[in-house]
Design a protein around this motif. Sequence first.
Motif, mmCIF file in Angstrom:
data_model
loop_
_atom_site.group_PDB
_atom_site.id
_atom_site.type_symbol
_atom_site.label_atom_id
_atom_site.label_comp_id
_atom_site.label_asym_id
_atom_site.label_seq_id
_atom_site.Cartn_x
_atom_site.Cartn_y
_atom_site.Cartn_z
ATOM 1 N N ASP A 1 106.907 156.863 -1.567
ATOM 2 C CA ASP A 1 105.445 156.927 -1.494
ATOM 3 C C ASP A 1 105.007 158.323 -1.961
ATOM 4 O OD1 ASP A 1 102.814 157.284 -0.693
ATOM 5 O OD2 ASP A 1 103.048 156.106 1.155
ATOM 6 N N PRO A 2 104.284 158.391 -3.088
ATOM 7 C CA PRO A 2 103.947 159.717 -3.650
ATOM 8 C C PRO A 2 102.979 160.514 -2.764
ATOM 9 C CG PRO A 2 102.849 157.969 -4.883
ATOM 10 C CD PRO A 2 103.746 157.279 -3.905
ATOM 11 N N ASP A 3 102.373 159.852 -1.770
ATOM 12 C CA ASP A 3 101.446 160.563 -0.877
ATOM 13 C C ASP A 3 102.153 161.290 0.263
ATOM 14 O OD1 ASP A 3 99.242 159.864 -2.343
ATOM 15 O OD2 ASP A 3 98.894 158.017 -1.208
ATOM 16 N N VAL A 4 103.454 161.081 0.391
ATOM 17 C CA VAL A 4 104.183 161.804 1.442
ATOM 18 C C VAL A 4 104.390 163.252 0.987
ATOM 19 C CG1 VAL A 4 106.363 162.017 2.698
ATOM 20 C CG2 VAL A 4 105.298 159.772 2.420
ATOM 21 N N ALA A 5 103.733 164.188 1.676
ATOM 22 C CA ALA A 5 103.754 165.590 1.257
ATOM 23 C C ALA A 5 104.574 166.456 2.199
ATOM 24 C CB ALA A 5 102.322 166.121 1.171
ATOM 25 N N ALA A 6 105.083 165.867 3.296
ATOM 26 C CA ALA A 6 105.909 166.637 4.230
ATOM 27 C C ALA A 6 106.818 165.697 5.010
ATOM 28 C CB ALA A 6 105.028 167.430 5.197
ATOM 29 N N VAL A 7 107.989 166.211 5.366
ATOM 30 C CA VAL A 7 108.870 165.544 6.317
ATOM 31 C C VAL A 7 108.892 166.406 7.561
ATOM 32 C CG1 VAL A 7 111.293 164.982 6.831
ATOM 33 C CG2 VAL A 7 110.321 164.392 4.594
ATOM 34 N N VAL A 8 108.592 165.819 8.727
ATOM 35 C CA VAL A 8 108.669 166.599 9.962
ATOM 36 C C VAL A 8 109.741 165.977 10.857
ATOM 37 C CG1 VAL A 8 106.700 165.398 11.035
ATOM 38 C CG2 VAL A 8 107.392 167.632 11.884
ATOM 39 N N CYS A 9 110.601 166.850 11.361
ATOM 40 C CA CYS A 9 111.798 166.382 12.047
ATOM 41 C C CYS A 9 111.886 167.001 13.447
ATOM 42 C CB CYS A 9 112.997 166.790 11.200
ATOM 43 S SG CYS A 9 114.541 166.124 11.785
ATOM 44 N N GLY A 10 111.905 166.133 14.459
ATOM 45 C CA GLY A 10 112.083 166.590 15.840
ATOM 46 C C GLY A 10 113.293 165.918 16.452
ATOM 47 N N LEU A 11 113.479 166.093 17.753
ATOM 48 C CA LEU A 11 114.576 165.376 18.405
ATOM 49 C C LEU A 11 114.296 163.881 18.297
ATOM 50 C CD1 LEU A 11 117.208 165.469 19.993
ATOM 51 C CD2 LEU A 11 115.873 165.514 22.083
ATOM 52 N N ASP A 12 115.300 163.121 17.853
ATOM 53 C CA ASP A 12 115.130 161.688 17.672
ATOM 54 C C ASP A 12 116.444 161.022 18.066
ATOM 55 O OD1 ASP A 12 114.749 159.089 16.877
ATOM 56 O OD2 ASP A 12 113.802 159.604 14.964
ATOM 57 N N THR A 13 116.447 160.390 19.234
ATOM 58 C CA THR A 13 117.677 159.758 19.699
ATOM 59 C C THR A 13 117.887 158.401 19.015
ATOM 60 O OG1 THR A 13 116.561 158.799 21.602
ATOM 61 C CG2 THR A 13 117.593 160.944 21.929
ATOM 62 N N GLN A 14 116.971 158.038 18.122
ATOM 63 C CA GLN A 14 117.136 156.846 17.287
ATOM 64 C C GLN A 14 117.528 157.247 15.868
ATOM 65 O OE1 GLN A 14 116.013 153.351 18.418
ATOM 66 N NE2 GLN A 14 116.792 154.524 20.152
ATOM 67 N N ILE A 15 118.032 158.461 15.722
ATOM 68 C CA ILE A 15 118.413 158.940 14.390
ATOM 69 C C ILE A 15 119.414 157.972 13.751
ATOM 70 C CG2 ILE A 15 120.263 160.429 15.334
ATOM 71 C CD1 ILE A 15 117.962 161.190 12.319
ATOM 72 N N ASN A 16 119.257 157.732 12.469
ATOM 73 C CA ASN A 16 120.151 156.792 11.773
ATOM 74 C C ASN A 16 120.124 157.088 10.279
ATOM 75 O OD1 ASN A 16 118.057 155.118 10.382
ATOM 76 N ND2 ASN A 16 117.381 154.885 12.499
ATOM 77 N N TYR A 17 120.967 156.382 9.548
ATOM 78 C CA TYR A 17 121.153 156.683 8.119
ATOM 79 C C TYR A 17 119.936 156.317 7.276
ATOM 80 C CZ TYR A 17 123.932 157.675 3.984
ATOM 81 O OH TYR A 17 124.414 158.229 2.818
ATOM 82 N N THR A 18 119.197 155.288 7.693
ATOM 83 C CA THR A 18 117.975 154.919 6.959
ATOM 84 C C THR A 18 116.952 156.057 7.016
ATOM 85 O OG1 THR A 18 118.278 152.542 7.235
ATOM 86 C CG2 THR A 18 116.002 153.308 6.972
ATOM 87 N N LYS A 19 116.724 156.599 8.224
ATOM 88 C CA LYS A 19 115.763 157.709 8.355
ATOM 89 C C LYS A 19 116.206 158.917 7.535
ATOM 90 C CE LYS A 19 113.927 156.672 12.972
ATOM 91 N NZ LYS A 19 113.590 157.172 14.301
ATOM 92 N N LEU A 20 117.488 159.268 7.641
ATOM 93 C CA LEU A 20 117.990 160.433 6.908
ATOM 94 C C LEU A 20 117.883 160.218 5.400
ATOM 95 C CD1 LEU A 20 121.179 161.260 9.027
ATOM 96 C CD2 LEU A 20 119.016 162.544 8.977
ATOM 97 N N SER A 21 118.195 158.989 4.959
ATOM 98 C CA SER A 21 118.162 158.706 3.514
ATOM 99 C C SER A 21 116.738 158.730 2.969
ATOM 100 C CB SER A 21 118.800 157.342 3.233
ATOM 101 O OG SER A 21 120.151 157.350 3.616
#
Lengths: 300, 300
Positions: B147-167
């Motif tokens: 999505d070209p409108d995504v201008a930032a990634v913000v990352c906090g503690l996420d106990t649902q962290i997974n490969y889809t989110k990271l990718s």
Amino acid sequence: MSLRLSSPTDYEALLNDYDTWLFDCDGVLWRGDQVIDGVVQVLNILRRRGKKVVFVTNNATKSRKSYKKKFDQVGLEAHVDEIYGSAYAAAVYISSVIKLPKDKKVYVIGQEGLEEELHDEGISFLGGTDPADNTLDSFNLKDFTVDPDVAAVVCGLDTQINYTKLSKAFQFLTRNPECLFIATNEDSTFPSAHGLLPGAGSISAPLRFALGRDPVCTGKPANTMLDCVKAKINFDPKRTIMVGDRLNTDILFGQNGGLATLLVLTGITSEADITGPNASPIIPNFVTSSIGDFRVIESA
Amino acid sequence: MSLRLSSPTDYEALLNDYDTWLFDCDGVLWRGDQVIDGVVQVLNILRRRGKKVVFVTNNATKSRKSYKKKFDQVGLEAHVDEIYGSAYAAAVYISSVIKLPKDKKVYVIGQEGLEEELHDEGISFLGGTDPADNTLDSFNLKDFTVDPDVAAVVCGLDTQINYTKLSKAFQFLTRNPECLFIATNEDSTFPSAHGLLPGAGSISAPLRFALGRDPVCTGKPANTMLDCVKAKINFDPKRTIMVGDRLNTDILFGQNGGLATLLVLTGITSEADITGPNASPIIPNFVTSSIGDFRVIESA
């Protein structure tokens, strides 16, 4: 300064000078499921001329046996004993270098291929593909007991990575200060068929960060991988060449092992990474745009 | 050299010298769900004496509103406008410092609390708790469009962290070189009721490693957090003290902001971390074993 291969004479000279050819796979032989143009012919040339061909990959999700299937699928000839993966190197490191006692176990962050190699080396393990650890359910330390027989955590690429796996590994590594921390490889990314995705180094990164400690790494550029090849194949390092697409893994690996190195530009490294003021300090002996370029020998 | 508080006079002197008291929470006021002995009485002493009490937490999984509920549950008085969390600081940083245009979006690796703070600051976001991203199903780039409108990634503690989110985060950050990389905080661990678990810094670590790039951090010890407090509360830094259990977050945060600092030993830092040849170079002004020690004033 690298020698740029261009004329049929250049390619002939390399074939005359080197008897053992170590190849990285992703980005050298194929990209995703697509064989790079000319690879079939060039591997045939090498085999016809009696060269030893060895495939050295940091891929840690596949055992050598299942990696062989990948060669079959894309239509490339390969034999299991020609294939050296970082999962295999990790298993050999655990069984033969640190000689883990038989009553000890390994906690696995990784996929079937890593488990298969550990199993084949007679190493007991837990975690990995166990459904109990492949979950996004919340993890509570209250419900978790550290198995005192876990003497190492081994971490490879794991696309099922989750907080339960990271938390368990963190407990093994902090509650038992003797517990070893091993990573199959430190590749920051890997080239999928449709672009780069986070690599095995990114999967062990949370543990590195939480522990403030680096793992022992068994993949390229570490010598552990070459020790694995040496244990199985006789070769003269002076007549051996490593072919790869990554400067900081493949080319450095060859250099660390005293081998000649050939960079191809069909994978991660681009022309801009090796020329101009921002060029990498890791300089291969030879550069060619693609391994397929060796076909020029036959058309010459 | 830190001053070790011990006599009633020591504690009285601190109450006289400082009007604004900034507290870290986990490891200072409570551990998990258990309030540290004496905290209720000590907060009452401060409030009775007209001190400003501020709670400054790197917890990024809770919004200020839901963090207030945590105070209620454990039986501590607190008001939403006394609470400053790193999720709030990240949202304020995006809305007020970088002033993200209204047609732009943020990709979230994090939980409800971070989403709530972003929403309250009028920031559009995707990812986060979206069920499509909370999955262990395999991720294929072929099925993903940036999505070209995504201008930032913000990352906090996420106990649902997974490969889809990271990718996905990795794609936003690599395909659009302008895309900002923001982390709520860099805590390597966090103290759960039953022991340490990997913290928010461990959740952003895979992206740092894959990108070879550090995020902008809005939690302690970064000044962004203090800027947030300053925007809402009037205080004189010379008469303000930061109380915490971590040298490299709480104490450094106070020092970076020109505040006095008080270390308590009820959390991460132990006596061994501040004494002897391996002591940390970060030296608090004052040390006491627990915030509950201030009760000595009343029994004196």
